[in-house]
Design an enzyme around this catalytic site. Sequence first.
Site, PDB file in Angstrom:
ATOM      1  N   LYS A  87       0.776  -1.114   0.011  1.00 56.02           N
ATOM      2  CA  LYS A  87       0.078  -0.079  -0.073  1.00 56.02           C
ATOM      3  C   LYS A  87       0.682   1.235   0.089  1.00 56.02           C
ATOM      4  O   LYS A  87       0.330   2.285  -0.394  1.00 56.02           O
ATOM      5  CB  LYS A  87      -0.851   0.205   1.151  1.00 56.02           C
ATOM      6  CG  LYS A  87      -1.842  -1.149   1.243  1.00 56.02           C
ATOM      7  CD  LYS A  87      -2.810  -1.154  -0.094  1.00 56.02           C
ATOM      8  CE  LYS A  87      -3.886  -2.070  -0.054  1.00 56.02           C
ATOM      9  NZ  LYS A  87      -3.586  -3.325  -0.283  1.00 56.02           N
TER      10      LYS A  87
ATOM     11  N   GLU B 252      -2.437   7.196   7.719  1.00 58.16           N
ATOM     12  CA  GLU B 252      -3.124   8.193   6.867  1.00 58.16           C
ATOM     13  C   GLU B 252      -4.053   9.175   7.656  1.00 58.16           C
ATOM     14  O   GLU B 252      -4.575   8.827   8.703  1.00 58.16           O
ATOM     15  CB  GLU B 252      -3.872   7.743   5.597  1.00 58.16           C
ATOM     16  CG  GLU B 252      -3.241   6.967   4.394  1.00 58.16           C
ATOM     17  CD  GLU B 252      -3.981   6.336   3.594  1.00 58.16           C
ATOM     18  OE1 GLU B 252      -3.461   5.978   2.640  1.00 58.16           O
ATOM     19  OE2 GLU B 252      -5.160   6.282   3.974  1.00 58.16           O
TER      20      GLU B 252
ATOM     21  N   ARG C 150      -7.487  -7.560  -9.063  1.00 59.25           N
ATOM     22  CA  ARG C 150      -8.065  -8.732  -9.528  1.00 59.25           C
ATOM     23  C   ARG C 150      -9.675  -8.446  -9.648  1.00 59.25           C
ATOM     24  O   ARG C 150      -9.999  -7.411  -9.723  1.00 59.25           O
ATOM     25  CB  ARG C 150      -8.158  -9.607  -8.239  1.00 59.25           C
ATOM     26  CG  ARG C 150      -8.683  -8.794  -6.935  1.00 59.25           C
ATOM     27  CD  ARG C 150      -8.820  -9.718  -5.667  1.00 59.25           C
ATOM     28  NE  ARG C 150      -8.946  -8.859  -4.414  1.00 59.25           N
ATOM     29  CZ  ARG C 150     -10.075  -7.976  -4.110  1.00 59.25           C
ATOM     30  NH1 ARG C 150     -11.260  -8.001  -4.808  1.00 59.25           N
ATOM     31  NH2 ARG C 150     -10.083  -7.455  -3.031  1.00 59.25           N
TER      32      ARG C 150
END
Length: 485
Positions: A119, A203, A295
């Site tokens: 990430k 974050e 995906r």
Amino acid sequence: MKRREIKKILIANRGEIAMRIIRACKELGKKSVAIFSEVDIDGVWIRKADECYPILGDPIQAYLDAEKIISLAKKSGCDAIHPGYGFLSESAEFAQMCEENGIIFIGPKPEHIALFGDKTASKKAMKEVGVPVIEGTEEPINSLEEGLKAAKEIGFPVIIKAAFGGGGRGMRIVLEEKDFKELFESAVNEAKKFFGKGDVFIEKYVNNPRHIEIQIIADKYGNVVHLRERDCSIQRRHQKVIEIAPSPRLSDEVRRELYRIATKAMFRLGYESVGTMEFLLDDKDNIYFIEMNTRVQVEHPVTEMISGIDIIQRMIEIAEGDKLIFLQEELNFRGYSIEFRINAEDPNNGFFPSFGKIKKFLAPGGPGVRMDIGVYTGYTINPCYDSMIGKLIVWALDWKGAVNKARRALDEFYIEGVKTNIPLHREIVRDKDFIAGRFDTSYLNNKLETFNLQAVNCLLEEEKKIDEITKMIDKIKSNKLNVRV
């Protein structure tokens, strides 16, 4: 680029997504091979595939044993593997192993899976190609002291996320500094449990945003198109519950900007196959990238319903080396589609998973109703796996029609033997804010206490009618009731 035809596909998955891939294979004229664990011996996908093979031992490891799966693919003469979602679908190592063994991995290149599986690295890459991101740490964090320092610099509230995972696992919202230690340790432990690594990143927390994602399809020749957006804002504990395409309350200006950002980023990175870029939008319509899923998504059917594009088939064709068969301007989108995740869980017991044998299963149908499901009357839902047993998808020309169709379809749905979240869905489609398209990620937190989540036996009224009809027939037969025909 030389095209390599795929003739036989091993499906490294189970349940409804395995069934979905089998159907795509049949329509493309390709053979399908299913695998199954010992506890999945009654799986419907096993019966529908052209061939099936067991993987003995631990029922979860059966779908994670890359070496055994590749060995089975080679022994059964498969030239490709489709991973579905979950399990090995986002394993760069597995994709690389397929390549090394001469097997086509139906999905993105290993390097892209690795990039977006990290990430912090993916956030950095997105920033470099001009995608707006949320302020936060750029490297994984694994110590409490380092995490607290970063959180103070960013400023509370913050959100802690697993660096090598997704799907809401290893995620905690910290509103105040005093709660940081407990929630940080909880996020790290959950990340270790589900992803094998406890690294997290931190974050700035965007309060009550809308969760919007863009479906991308890209071939090996630099052609990138979007299939519009999905609104995934209705969530419980960071897990999606309902998905909608397109978003019922998104301005055309913001919509176009999301499409531009997503297609440009994937083109610049040379992405191949299908993928989903996920964003948060705050109350001022500021756009923030959160992650890229390499995906097929659980919620892909709503996009198929409004676009007419079979996403699984396009994945297979791109893996073979085919160019996209359409340009962006050739795509036509119509109507609204809503997907309801049907989970085996008890809404009146904290949504605790409900496992056991399904005694009766009556699915809805009719125009604009699609069921992607892998269970049936007599099927036993096993506690080894996720509680999602399938998906109900509806489509109509406008938003009001889609909501009305969803209400009708959910009222037709009947499952006996296990608890499900169908009562929750029935409440949502009758809620005035949902009907008006007013919802963000705080929707369920604010609404749950007002909903009546008691299961309603929709067969009772029908059974009463049958009793009345039976009595009427008995009277007619005994000449006690005159009926004109």
